[in-house]
Design an enzyme around this catalytic site. Structure first.
Site, mmCIF file in Angstrom:
data_model
loop_
_atom_site.group_PDB
_atom_site.id
_atom_site.type_symbol
_atom_site.label_atom_id
_atom_site.label_comp_id
_atom_site.label_asym_id
_atom_site.label_seq_id
_atom_site.Cartn_x
_atom_site.Cartn_y
_atom_site.Cartn_z
ATOM 1 N N ASP A 346 -36.933 -36.589 -32.550
ATOM 2 C CA ASP A 346 -38.268 -36.982 -33.002
ATOM 3 C C ASP A 346 -39.002 -37.681 -31.862
ATOM 4 O O ASP A 346 -38.431 -38.495 -31.131
ATOM 5 C CB ASP A 346 -38.146 -37.919 -34.204
ATOM 6 C CG ASP A 346 -39.499 -38.232 -34.830
ATOM 7 O OD1 ASP A 346 -40.442 -37.456 -34.581
ATOM 8 O OD2 ASP A 346 -39.609 -39.243 -35.537
ATOM 9 N N GLU A 349 -38.806 -41.372 -31.114
ATOM 10 C CA GLU A 349 -37.634 -41.912 -30.419
ATOM 11 C C GLU A 349 -37.808 -41.911 -28.909
ATOM 12 O O GLU A 349 -36.957 -42.434 -28.194
ATOM 13 C CB GLU A 349 -36.388 -41.086 -30.789
ATOM 14 C CG GLU A 349 -36.011 -41.169 -32.247
ATOM 15 C CD GLU A 349 -35.644 -42.581 -32.659
ATOM 16 O OE1 GLU A 349 -34.843 -43.214 -31.960
ATOM 17 O OE2 GLU A 349 -36.169 -43.051 -33.685
ATOM 18 N N ASP A 381 -34.458 -38.705 -37.534
ATOM 19 C CA ASP A 381 -34.724 -38.917 -36.108
ATOM 20 C C ASP A 381 -34.106 -37.840 -35.226
ATOM 21 O O ASP A 381 -34.624 -37.560 -34.148
ATOM 22 C CB ASP A 381 -34.203 -40.287 -35.675
ATOM 23 C CG ASP A 381 -34.917 -41.427 -36.390
ATOM 24 O OD1 ASP A 381 -36.135 -41.306 -36.579
ATOM 25 O OD2 ASP A 381 -34.258 -42.415 -36.775
#
Length: 631
Positions: A346, A349, A381
């Protein structure tokens, strides 16, 4: 007494002609040219023509025209360029206040077929209306054109959708509708364009034609998730298309080639075209995709399938290339060796917050040789996709986008401070609920940080530890504890290599989220060389946080705002009472106040099937049935 002269009506003298006929002719030519191209600037030129017609003084150059209305820098520059060209062709002393010999009068254009005016002057509409009335014999009426029936082009998106829904309805015991992903996968063999990937330089896919079918009242869209079915008009049109399709198939190929030209020959051979971007293993089983059209027609004619074909899953080896499956064509499968396992990160991140710490994760993954892709993930994530290997096409800058199927593993990464903040603001329960509903069966919580990092947070360390334990024991997530960013990158590296080995000999079949009940359990998949996965596009679209929600979903969100009411408990209540209206109706049927308070107490939830309890039941009753503000 001499006879009086007849009274003369109208103007006694002719209007003076425009003192700037050359400029007027140039503007008229510019306007007519813009009109032929369908440009809106034609109206700007017309306004400039009107202003020039009203101006009574001659102009020496285009700069003097700036005092007129609707003459801007652009028009004046164009007229200046034309004026300089006029001087070069006719000499520096050429007159600009008279037209060259043989030129038509300004404001009028002529063609070979008609000598009528093509001006946009106000009198144009009146003259056109009068002339049209004369041509029609003075009736003044307008003939309505017969509305042309909409028939989709052969092998277009609308054509494929209509035929697929029609053939599905002909199957005995069919449900009468299809979901989006199911419809796209079944209709793709009947269409030349892709239903999911737009052509190069375009934003439209074959699915874009569905809006036209709905607008033409041939298709109806209901429910959420969307269900597509044919209207009566669509059914009649699809039946005609199916009969034409059967006649086309029944004509021998040699006979069609003898009667058709070279262009039609190419169209007839389209069914046997091999995708040059596919790998050798895909092309070896291309007969499955070619014959899927025939299998659909067999289903429409009422023929029943054997039990071996009912599963719709591809079989390994040579058997797969020879069998004709009606449920899933080969283009919805990724064969072993035709895809790579890619880690998706993601973008949150890698950006924002502590830039150094987030860049360290990227550098560690690059140092470990992990192939990853940074993109927007609507839930989680990290996750992994199986991306199709696509060969570059000669003459194109970029290789075509390969299909992507999401593996059943998704990671939510939490640092201790982030975990503390998410518990306080309520994101913790919501994120776990969304992870359970995302369609992936193996969610993982990656908790980053040691016990010492939780010493100076807003919540006690015991509360954080209890939340982590509940995530694993109650919610059924796999929890992985790491110390820092470097260990997180190491875990992602190990998982990427593990999944690459786990899926290297598997055939991946694309399935729809709406058909989750058809997916076999984990025990059935063990030892099975194929598995069904969701496409990344459908996964990410279904995980949008702020998408349009049903009453049931909003009701679940309301219930989860109550302290102590988890996602499992909310789901158990929704099984009994799907909407607030049904819950309030059940309260009204209760005879006493105590019975209303205990209405939900015996509802069982979770794997252990525990009762909801009287305390939560009383809280829910007070929330929905107490008049006025709650104290």
């Amino acid at each position: 007494m001499p006879a009086s002269e007849p009274v003369r009506f109208g103007r006694k003298r002719a209007l003076p002609s425009c003192p700037n006929p050359l400029f007027l002719q140039w503007l008229t030519d510019l306007r007519d040219e813009a009109k032929e191209k369908g440009l809106k600037i034609q109206y700007t030129y017309q306004k400039a023509i009107n202003s020039l017609n009203k101006y009574p003084l001659p102009l020496k150059n285009a700069k003097e025209a700036k005092i007129l209305q609707n003459f801007g820098d652009g028009i004046c520059k164009i007229l200046d360029d034309k004026l300089q060209r006029h001087y070069r062709q006719n000499g520096p002393n050429a007159s600009i206040h008279s037209l060259p010999k043989g030129a038509p009068p300004p404001g009028r254009t002529y063609n070979n077929n008609n000598s009528s005016s093509n001006s946009l002057a106000p009198s144009r509409k009146r003259n056109d209306a009068g002339d049209a009335g004369k041509d029609r014999g003075g009736d003044g009426g307008t003939k309505k054109k017969k509305k042309r029936e909409y028939i989709p082009q052969q092998r277009s998106g609308g054509y494929a959708v209509l035929l697929t829904l029609y053939r599905q309805q002909q199957i005995p015991g069919s449900k009468g509708y299809m979901f989006k992903m199911e419809l796209q996968s079944e209709a793709q063999p009947l269409c030349d364009k892709s239903f999911s990937v737009p052509d190069l330089g375009s934003k439209y896919t074959a699915w874009s034609s569905v809006s036209t079918l709905i607008q033409k009242n041939l298709l109806i869209k209901t429910h959420n998730p969307a269900r597509y079915s044919l209207t009566d008009e669509g059914l009649a049109l699809a039946e005609r298309l199916e009969s034409v399709e059967k006649e086309r198939r029944n004509v021998p190929v040699e006979g069609r080639r003898g009667a058709a030209g070279p262009e039609e020959e190419e169209e007839e051979e389209e069914d046997a075209v091999v995708d040059l971007t596919a790998s050798d293993e895909e092309s070896s089983s291309s007969s499955l995709a070619v014959r899927s059209d025939q299998s659909l027609s067999e289903r429409a004619s009422g023929e029943t399938l054997s039990s071996g074909d009912a599963g719709g899953l591809p079989l390994p080896g040579k058997t797969q290339a020879t069998m004709t499956t009606s449920r899933k064509p080969n283009r919805d499968c990724l064969l072993p060796g035709t895809y790579d396992v890619i880690l998706c990160v993601d973008f949150i991140e890698t950006t924002g917050g502590s830039h150094y710490r987030k860049q360290e994760l990227v550098k560690e993954l690059q140092r470990n040789g992990v192939g990853f892709d940074v993109r927007k993930l609507n839930v989680g994530d990290f996750l992994w996709v199986a991306r199709e290997k696509v060969a570059p096409v000669p003459g194109q800058l970029r290789a075509p986008a390969g299909r992507e199927l999401v593996l059943d593993y998704i990671i939510e990464r939490k640092r201790m401070d982030d975990l503390c903040g998410s518990i306080i603001d309520g994101r913790f329960r919501e994120q776990k609920f969304r992870l359970k509903r995302c369609g992936l069966r193996r969610p993982i919580y990656l908790v980053e940080g040691s016990s010492s990092s939780a010493a100076h947070l807003s919540l006690p360390e015991a509360t954080l530890q209890q939340a982590i334990v509940n995530t694993q024991v109650v919610d059924g997530f796999f929890v992985k504890r790491v110390q820092d960013v470097r260990e997180s990158a190491a875990y992602l590296t190990v998982m990427t290599r593990y999944l690459s080995k786990l899926y290297q000999n598997r055939t991946l079949v694309c399935r729809s989220r709406e058909l989750e009940g058809d997916v076999p359990s984990d025990e059935e998949e063990r030892g099975n060389p194929s598995c069904s996965l969701i496409s990344f596009a459908e996964f990410n679209h279904g995980a949008v946080k702020n998408k349009c929600q049903t009453v049931r979903e909003v009701f679940a969100r309301q219930l989860m705002q109550i302290s102590g009411l988890s996602g499992d408990k909310a789901a158990a209540i929704l099984e009994q009472y799907g909407t607030p209206h049904s819950l309030l109706a059940a309260y009204e049927k209760c005879g006493s106040e105590s019975e209303k308070e205990k209405l939900l107490s015996c509802i069982r939830y979770g794997k252990l099937k525990r009762n909801l309890g009287p305390a939560l039941s009383r809280t829910v009753y007070q929330l929905y049935c107490t008049p006025g503000a709650l104290t």
